[in-house]
Design a protein around this motif. Structure first.
Motif, PDB file in Angstrom:
ATOM      1  N   UNK A  34      -6.828  -3.106   0.696  1.00 49.43           N
ATOM      2  CA  UNK A  34      -7.834  -4.095   0.311  1.00 49.43           C
ATOM      3  C   UNK A  34      -8.964  -4.235   1.318  1.00 49.43           C
ATOM      4  N   UNK A  35      -8.825  -3.609   2.479  1.00 43.65           N
ATOM      5  CA  UNK A  35      -9.852  -3.775   3.517  1.00 43.65           C
ATOM      6  C   UNK A  35     -11.121  -3.026   3.121  1.00 43.65           C
ATOM      7  N   UNK A  36     -12.281  -3.620   3.423  1.00 43.41           N
ATOM      8  CA  UNK A  36     -13.548  -3.099   2.912  1.00 43.41           C
ATOM      9  C   UNK A  36     -14.182  -2.052   3.807  1.00 43.41           C
ATOM     10  N   UNK A  37     -13.898  -2.090   5.099  1.00 44.19           N
ATOM     11  CA  UNK A  37     -14.525  -1.109   5.991  1.00 44.19           C
ATOM     12  C   UNK A  37     -14.133   0.296   5.550  1.00 44.19           C
ATOM     13  N   UNK A  38     -15.095   1.190   5.459  1.00 45.93           N
ATOM     14  CA  UNK A  38     -14.839   2.549   4.991  1.00 45.93           C
ATOM     15  C   UNK A  38     -13.785   3.233   5.861  1.00 45.93           C
ATOM     16  N   UNK A  39     -12.918   4.004   5.222  1.00 41.93           N
ATOM     17  CA  UNK A  39     -11.871   4.789   5.871  1.00 41.93           C
ATOM     18  C   UNK A  39     -10.799   3.928   6.542  1.00 41.93           C
ATOM     19  N   UNK A  40     -10.778   2.629   6.243  1.00 40.87           N
ATOM     20  CA  UNK A  40      -9.801   1.757   6.907  1.00 40.87           C
ATOM     21  C   UNK A  40      -8.406   1.916   6.339  1.00 40.87           C
ATOM     22  N   UNK A  41      -8.255   2.457   5.118  1.00 42.11           N
ATOM     23  CA  UNK A  41      -6.921   2.609   4.549  1.00 42.11           C
ATOM     24  C   UNK A  41      -6.747   3.909   3.757  1.00 42.11           C
ATOM     25  N   UNK A  42      -7.635   4.845   3.989  1.00 43.47           N
ATOM     26  CA  UNK A  42      -7.518   6.149   3.341  1.00 43.47           C
ATOM     27  C   UNK A  42      -8.318   7.158   4.168  1.00 43.47           C
ATOM     28  N   UNK A  43      -8.169   8.427   3.847  1.00 41.64           N
ATOM     29  CA  UNK A  43      -8.834   9.466   4.631  1.00 41.64           C
ATOM     30  C   UNK A  43      -9.187  10.620   3.705  1.00 41.64           C
ATOM     31  N   UNK A  44     -10.227  11.348   4.051  1.00 44.99           N
ATOM     32  CA  UNK A  44     -10.661  12.467   3.218  1.00 44.99           C
ATOM     33  C   UNK A  44      -9.970  13.764   3.642  1.00 44.99           C
ATOM     34  N   UNK A  45     -10.140  14.154   4.856  1.00 45.36           N
ATOM     35  CA  UNK A  45      -9.534  15.390   5.355  1.00 45.36           C
ATOM     36  C   UNK A  45      -8.366  15.019   6.254  1.00 45.36           C
ATOM     37  N   UNK A  46      -7.235  14.750   5.623  1.00 45.34           N
ATOM     38  CA  UNK A  46      -6.054  14.320   6.343  1.00 45.34           C
ATOM     39  C   UNK A  46      -5.001  13.844   5.359  1.00 45.34           C
ATOM     40  N   UNK A  47      -4.019  13.124   5.861  1.00 43.59           N
ATOM     41  CA  UNK A  47      -2.896  12.631   5.053  1.00 43.59           C
ATOM     42  C   UNK A  47      -2.855  11.108   5.148  1.00 43.59           C
ATOM     43  N   UNK A  48      -2.563  10.459   4.045  1.00 45.39           N
ATOM     44  CA  UNK A  48      -2.440   9.004   4.015  1.00 45.39           C
ATOM     45  C   UNK A  48      -0.972   8.598   3.918  1.00 45.39           C
ATOM     46  N   UNK A  49      -0.543   7.735   4.847  1.00 41.13           N
ATOM     47  CA  UNK A  49       0.772   7.096   4.743  1.00 41.13           C
ATOM     48  C   UNK A  49       0.582   5.815   3.939  1.00 41.13           C
ATOM     49  N   UNK A  50       1.123   5.814   2.738  1.00 41.34           N
ATOM     50  CA  UNK A  50       0.971   4.683   1.821  1.00 41.34           C
ATOM     51  C   UNK A  50       2.274   3.888   1.824  1.00 41.34           C
ATOM     52  N   UNK A  51       2.206   2.628   2.252  1.00 43.80           N
ATOM     53  CA  UNK A  51       3.396   1.801   2.418  1.00 43.80           C
ATOM     54  C   UNK A  51       3.744   0.989   1.176  1.00 43.80           C
ATOM     55  N   UNK A  52       3.150   1.303   0.029  1.00 44.88           N
ATOM     56  CA  UNK A  52       3.282   0.445  -1.147  1.00 44.88           C
ATOM     57  C   UNK A  52       4.683   0.413  -1.741  1.00 44.88           C
ATOM     58  N   UNK A  53       5.566   1.352  -1.352  1.00 41.90           N
ATOM     59  CA  UNK A  53       6.949   1.293  -1.830  1.00 41.90           C
ATOM     60  C   UNK A  53       7.827   0.408  -0.942  1.00 41.90           C
ATOM     61  N   UNK A  54       7.296  -0.017   0.179  1.00 46.57           N
ATOM     62  CA  UNK A  54       8.068  -0.849   1.107  1.00 46.57           C
ATOM     63  C   UNK A  54       7.775  -2.317   0.814  1.00 46.57           C
ATOM     64  N   UNK A  55       8.532  -2.870  -0.122  1.00 45.64           N
ATOM     65  CA  UNK A  55       8.259  -4.213  -0.630  1.00 45.64           C
ATOM     66  C   UNK A  55       9.460  -5.147  -0.523  1.00 45.64           C
ATOM     67  N   UNK A  56      10.425  -4.791   0.285  1.00 42.32           N
ATOM     68  CA  UNK A  56      11.633  -5.612   0.388  1.00 42.32           C
ATOM     69  C   UNK A  56      11.306  -6.967   1.006  1.00 42.32           C
ATOM     70  N   UNK A  57      11.888  -8.025   0.425  1.00 39.62           N
ATOM     71  CA  UNK A  57      11.674  -9.385   0.905  1.00 39.62           C
ATOM     72  C   UNK A  57      13.042 -10.060   1.003  1.00 39.62           C
ATOM     73  N   UNK A  58      13.408 -10.533   2.189  1.00 40.60           N
ATOM     74  CA  UNK A  58      14.722 -11.147   2.378  1.00 40.60           C
ATOM     75  C   UNK A  58      14.589 -12.467   3.123  1.00 40.60           C
ATOM     76  N   UNK A  59      15.627 -13.309   2.977  1.00 39.42           N
ATOM     77  CA  UNK A  59      15.664 -14.609   3.664  1.00 39.42           C
ATOM     78  C   UNK A  59      16.996 -14.751   4.356  1.00 39.42           C
ATOM     79  N   UNK A  60      16.962 -15.132   5.640  1.00 38.25           N
ATOM     80  CA  UNK A  60      18.167 -15.321   6.427  1.00 38.25           C
ATOM     81  C   UNK A  60      18.475 -16.819   6.486  1.00 38.25           C
TER      82      UNK A  60
END
Length: 487
Positions: free
Chosen positions: A79-105
């Protein structure tokens, strides 16, 4: 595909990440790219890897860092607006969108969040359990980037910044090692992560203080721009008394939709204790002739409030913000310059197909005292000259060319004029909120000399090979912030 791309992909597969590795043309790759809100972030990297656990993040980092010359990006919500802040053109993107676990102790009363969740999903689950955390105010914002940037919430005046409520971070460092950061373990890293953004490692879990979920009284009143002066006077009075009324919340939202001639002003009001028509909000409620129906104010959960308030984000977007001291004349200057911005865009975009927004919200010095009581952060608002306002301006246009040649210069001109005026009457404030910054701004330079020195020292200690300074080019880098004698 280049040999460097092939090598990186091969290493990720050898690391056991083949089933979460996606390349152009694959359905998951294309869907992930399409989900990025700002169009300018759709950069089509060589590959996207979607780890499901901290251990898989570690494997991905090791594989990518060992690929000499490779650059990569890290995405939470994107969601960040600055260019290239969360994606890249010539490279690899680590996308954390599958890491959604929420727990309460139950014993510690801590809520643990992985970075890929969106705040609407966090609140939905927590509200069902009668819980809340100090999180974001827009439903589609990701947990990770929001929290490492500081975190403006509905509870700042009561709880401090969102990062102030984090008691532990789980972090994957540049060498792939997994560490904890809290008051007793790696305390310097713990402090640096409270506003230091993506400069030290990838946070894979946030352990946050929880609180009881209360229903809130809230709604939005919409007015024509002719009500501007009365709204500004009420807002300045409210902000000047906000520290004494920390459970009430207001932000102003000037909005000019695409194809419309004029803009309206929305007043987003909330009482976080669920009290209807509270006295601190009465001056807003007494403003006559709203366009909207004030009967729409209701008691809701925070999850319901967020689902009712979605800021659309599409096309080519530019958002940028400044900070000024609380002052009615500065806000009137900003309103006048907002009309100038709209006029500029009308002249340059014949079909009138653009969106313009201006959002005003408080930044109080009292928040620094709350932060200090919880061990502090690195944001530096204790250096502010007085209570302040953040003025955030955004535009959406139909092409990258329009954004660069028309939209962005118009936004910068507006903010430069307001900044200059504020300085001329001694109402300026030299501070930037990282999560609202765009290309060309340097938020760390406004955090104060002590915090800049700390951040540089921590980055050098935990990332001595400068991976997150040079191999991860997106976002704001502490290495670019000058060392200062004073703020």
């Amino acid at each position: 595909m280049s040999s460097l791309a092939q090598l990186a992909i091969s290493k990720l597969r050898k690391a056991g990440l083949g089933d979460v590795l996606h390349v152009p043309g694959e359905q998951t790759y294309e869907a992930t790219e399409a989900s990025l809100a700002p169009y300018s972030q759709k950069l089509r990297p060589w590959a996207i890897v979607q780890p499901r656990s901290t251990e898989e993040v570690s494997k991905a980092v090791k594989a990518l860092v060992s690929t000499k010359g490779l650059q990569f990006a890290v995405r939470s919500g994107g969601h960040m607006w600055a260019d290239y802040s969360n994606n890249i053109k010539e490279g690899v993107t680590i996308d954390l969108s599958l890491m959604t676990k929420r727990t309460y102790d139950l014993e510690t009363k801590l809520v643990s969040l992985q970075p890929g969740s969106r705040w609407k999903d966090v609140y939905r689950d927590l509200c069902e359990e009668g819980l809340l955390v100090v999180g974001g105010r827009e439903p589609m914002v990701g947990v990770g980037g929001f929290l490492i940037g500081g975190g403006l919430s509905f509870f700042n005046s009561r709880k401090g910044w969102s990062c102030d409520t984090i008691v532990n971070y789980e972090v994957v460092l540049a060498d792939g090692s997994i560490v904890q950061a809290n008051k007793t373990t790696n305390p310097d890293l713990y402090l640096a992560l409270k506003g230091g953004s993506l400069n030290f490692g990838i946070v894979t879990r946030f352990d946050m203080e929880s609180m009881e979920s209360k229903n809130i009284w809230c709604g939005m009143a919409v007015y024509p721009k002719t009500s501007n002066n009365q709204i500004i006077d009420a807002y300045v009075d409210f902000t000047n008394n906000l520290a004494d009324n920390p459970d009430d919340y207001v932000f102003l939202y000037a909005y000019r939709p695409a194809l419309e001639e004029d803009y309206t002003i929305s007043i987003n009001l909330s009482d976080m204790n669920g009290i209807a028509n509270p006295k601190p909000l009465q001056k807003f409620l007494d403003i006559p002739n709203p366009i909207s129906n004030k009967d729409d104010f209701k008691v809701k959960t925070l999850y319901e409030k967020l689902t009712d308030y979605v800021v659309p984000s599409a096309n080519y977007t530019n958002w940028e913000a400044i900070t000024v001291q609380v002052d009615a004349s500065v806000l009137r200057r900003a309103s006048g310059e907002f009309e100038v911005l709209i006029s500029k865009l009308r002249r340059a975009i014949p079909d009138n197909n653009f969106i313009a927004r201006m959002v005003t919200q408080p930044i109080l010095k009292s928040w620094a005292r709350i932060s200090a009581s919880k061990g502090g952060n690195v944001l530096g608002i204790e250096n502010l000259p007085a209570d302040c306002l953040n003025i955030l301006v955004g535009i959406e246009v139909q092409s990258l060319e329009l954004r660069e040649k028309v939209g962005r210069p118009a936004v910068k001109a507006l903010l430069a004029d307001v900044k200059s005026y504020a300085k001329s009457i001694d109402k300026d404030a030299d501070w930037l909120y990282l999560n609202y910054c765009t290309d060309g701004q340097e938020p760390f330079a406004t955090y104060g000399a002590k915090n800049v020195k700390l951040l540089k020292t921590v980055a050098a200690k935990y990332d001595p090979n400068r991976v997150f300074q040079e191999r991860v080019p997106g976002g704001f880098k502490i290495s670019k912030a000058p060392l200062m004698e004073k703020l």
